[in-house]
Each structure stands twice: as structure tokens, then as C-alpha cells.
Design an enzyme around this catalytic site. Sequence first.
Site, short mmCIF file in Angstrom:
data_model
loop_
_atom_site.label_atom_id
_atom_site.label_comp_id
_atom_site.label_asym_id
_atom_site.label_seq_id
_atom_site.Cartn_x
_atom_site.Cartn_y
_atom_site.Cartn_z
N GLU A 188 0.82 -1.24 0.00
CA GLU A 188 0.00 0.00 0.00
C GLU A 188 0.84 1.27 0.00
O GLU A 188 0.64 2.16 0.84
CB GLU A 188 -0.97 -0.01 1.20
CG GLU A 188 -2.00 -1.11 1.10
CD GLU A 188 -3.15 -1.01 2.10
OE1 GLU A 188 -3.08 -0.20 3.05
OE2 GLU A 188 -4.13 -1.76 1.93
N GLU A 194 -5.61 -8.25 -0.51
CA GLU A 194 -6.31 -7.91 0.73
C GLU A 194 -7.77 -7.66 0.37
O GLU A 194 -8.06 -6.73 -0.40
CB GLU A 194 -5.72 -6.66 1.41
CG GLU A 194 -4.40 -6.91 2.10
CD GLU A 194 -3.93 -5.73 2.95
OE1 GLU A 194 -4.77 -5.04 3.54
OE2 GLU A 194 -2.70 -5.52 3.00
O1 AHR Z 1 -5.33 -5.87 6.89
C1 AHR Z 1 -5.18 -4.75 7.72
C2 AHR Z 1 -4.42 -3.61 7.05
O2 AHR Z 1 -5.18 -3.12 6.01
C3 AHR Z 1 -3.10 -3.96 6.41
O3 AHR Z 1 -2.04 -3.94 7.29
C4 AHR Z 1 -2.95 -2.87 5.40
O4 AHR Z 1 -2.18 -3.27 4.29
C5 AHR Z 1 -4.37 -2.48 5.04
O5 AHR Z 1 -4.58 -1.12 5.07
#
Ligand code: AHR
Length: 497
Positions: A173, A292
Site C-alpha cells: 500500500e 487484501e
Molecule cells: O489488513 C489490515 C491492514 O489493512 C493492512 O495492514 C494494510 O495493508 C491495510 O490497510
Amino acid sequence: MHTAHLTIDPAFKIAPVSRRTFGTFVEHLGRCVYTGIYEPGHPTADEDGFRRDVLHLARELGISTVRYPGGNFVSGYRWEDGIGPREQRPRRLNLAWHSTETNEVGVDEFLRWCTKAEVEPMMAVNLGTRGIEAALDLLEYCNHPSGTTLSDRRVAGGAKSPYDIRMWCLGNEMDGPWQTGHKTAREYGRLAAETARAMRALDPGLELIACGSSSSSMPTFGSWEATVLQETYDLVDYISCHAYYEEKDGDLAGFLACATDMEHFISSVTATADHIGATLKSRKKINISFDEWNIWYLSRHQSATPPRDWPTAPRLLEDHYHLADAVAFGGLLITLLRHSDRVTAACLAQLVNVIAPIMTEPGGPSWRQTTFHPFAQTSRLAAGDVLRIEPVSPTYETADHGDVPLLHAVATHTEGEATTLFAINRATDAPLSLQIDARALGGARIVQCTTLTDPDVYARNTADAPDRIAPRLNPDIQHDPLTVLLPPVSWNVIQLA
Ligand code: AHR
């Protein structure tokens, strides 16, 4: 009562089901690692301190890949802290989550856990506070057979054979201002390209993932992917997508439609990647690693005060999912499968305790959250090819996603064996009668239909009532014509033979 229909024809294939769609994520965040996968002293702990009850549930969940060690955590992580004798490992501040990292678990322990869980690791490198050198060192430590200082340290630690990790995330990210070492798209693209070039010099067969957008609502969404891919197109295999959804302002109907945003996200990133490919006169296709995704009540987390005293393994992001969450979640899984031609890897974030399908109590039991069930069923039953089924369904109006179909579905088919249909009914007011045209399958019949539903859409599983929400046999099926009654707000798995 609503009515809808769809057609299953094995001639209309989208792509093979990719096992990597069923990946998850273990981050050094809250209790995901400590008292999640690892808890020496727990009654079920094995000789390495891993909870056997969690390993058992992870196997039942059917996970294929596990991303590690973060997440936001990785952008401040020194991987060397987590190797060598435990008593010599430093304690560090985990800036991303305002906690203390003891480094009791590091790369070697995680990879041992992966072997026990029979899953493929997906490793992330720190491109926040670190860069090419640390990434190369970690790769050499993990994948080089022996005969160098770093690889021999691994061997000395007990891992004689190289780990041979194929999938590597180039940071996490990096478009987000919250990320330690946040960069502009051009800065990140250059660093990702040079890191990828160097990593490939060490191990040419790697599969590399460049960071895409943290959500489709980021101000740089679209232009971020374009710039990063201009810099990295020939050097990476995937661009990542991250997305989390939650019910906002009591808008349940809108929340149940959240997969519509994911559909838009995937189509936009695919189009952007193909546009950059066209400008580069390249025949190569960049795939999507949706590494994610989940339901996450992020607004609750954002309004909470971060821990002030740098605790070890605090309770963070421990969302307790209800039935409606599981149905929205099932919709996201359906969308990932519907895009199997380009989404060839995905990670449910995360695995244990932290926005997770598995919950544990320290020293106590573990149990399945509501979201466990759609994931486990799909991972077990989605096989062969994903089929284009074009459901015809009534629609309803939502504030965030426009007109959305009540029925969201996908089918998979293995020649001569099984056909499985995964479907959600988004209607909050009435059941949906689904008629299935399976003439192309030649006399197919419904062998079984299971449904996840409850009169209370906000019912949850707890340590005391761990099976309140679980798939149950749906008796409302007819064979001529093939018809199933899907209750309001439900996740359904229909097996045909
Ligand atoms: O999954 C929780 C968080 O969400 C992770 O650390 C991050 O990559 C995202 O913003």
C-alpha cells in the site's frame, strides 16, 4: 417472492479456477500471530508453539497461499530481527499498529507453520523504510541453497533446503499516506522496478507483485496503477488490489451490494493494465493479485484511540461477523471467481483474530466466524472451470452502487464430475425462487443445496455458541424444472450432478 433464472452451459468457460484465489494473510498485527497461530503453553500447542486447533481450522478453511508479514507492518520491518536464537532477538516498536514486536516469530517460524498447514507462502518486502538491499538479503536467505553467509545462516538455523518462495510483494500500500515510507506513484514505480530487476538477477523464476491502490476510492486510483505499470510492466507479473467493505449508516441493502464496487475495481485495473500494455506494444498480460479483501468495520477502528503504552499482541481489529457480513463476503468471493481470467491470486485479510474467519481466546477455545463458511465451502467445491452463467434477476436501487441484481452467482464445472453453483440472495424482504437451466449438462439434477441464513441477519457465532450460523441443508428444491428457493439475505451452495 422474487424470481430469477440462469443457464449453466459448460461450453461458456471464463477460466480455470485458480487455487491461489483462496489465499489468506498473516500480519504481525494484534493477535494474528501471537495467541493466533502461535501460543506456546496453549493446551493444543505443538512442539514449535503453534496452536493445533488453529492449524486444524486453517486446513478446514482450505487456504492455499498465506501472505506475510504485512500489511502496514512490513513497511517498518527488519526481517533479520526475526532470525537466530530467540533470546537474542530484539524487541521493537511496531509503528504501524502502535504495539511492541517481540520477534518471537520470524521468517523461519512462519515458513515452518506454512509447511504444517500445507500452504504456499507469499512474502512481502519492506519498500517503506528499506529497499533493494534488504529485499535481496531476505531473498538470498530464503531461496539460495547454501554457501553464502546468509543462506548458511538459514541452514544453521535448521532449514537445510531453500524455501523456494515463488510469490513476492514489492512493498505494501505505498499509495497510502498512512504507510511508513509512503511514496508518489513515480517514486514507488522506480523503486519497485529496480527491486524487481535485482531480485530477478538472483532468482529469475519469481512471481512479483507491484502495489496497486489501497482502495478504489483513493484519490490516485487509476493514475497510480498506470504510472507504476509504466515503470514496472516488463518486470512484474501482478498488480495488487485491496478492498474492504462495511455496512454504513444502517444501509444493509447497499452493503449487500458491495461486490459491485469490487467488480468495478477489477474491470478498471484490468483496463488500465491493458492500456499500458498497448502503449508499450507488449503482448504480456498483467494479472491481478487481490491480496487484501474482506469485510472490515474500518470506521470503528479509525475512530478508536490507538494503544498508548505499546502493548504486546493487543486486541486490535477483532471484528465479530454476523450473517449479513457473511452474505456480503460470499458476494465478494463470487466476484473474485467471476474474474478468474485476470484475478489469479487473492488473499482474505486476515486469517486469525484480526478481521478474521477464525477467532481464538488465549489459553482457550477457537471457533469459526460466520465468514468462515462461505470461504471453506467455495475453497472445497469450486473446481475445474469457472462458467459464464449470465443470471437474469430483478434489480434494486442502492445509493452507492446504482441498480444492483438481487441474485449474484457463479458456477464452476469439472468435466464428467461436478458442477457447483454459488449464489447469494441480496433481497432483505423476500425469498428468491431461482430456476436453473442445466439442459446443456444433460439431465443434471440437484444433489444437495446448503444455505447460510438466519431470521436475525445480525446473529453471530461466539465462543459459547460457535455454530449458531452454519450451512444447513436447504429442503426447498424441485427437480422439474430445477428450482431452488433462496431465503432473504442468504449464501447458497448448489451441487449438481
Ligand atoms: O489488513 C489490515 C491492514 O489493512 C493492512 O495492514 C494494510 O495493508 C491495510 O490497510
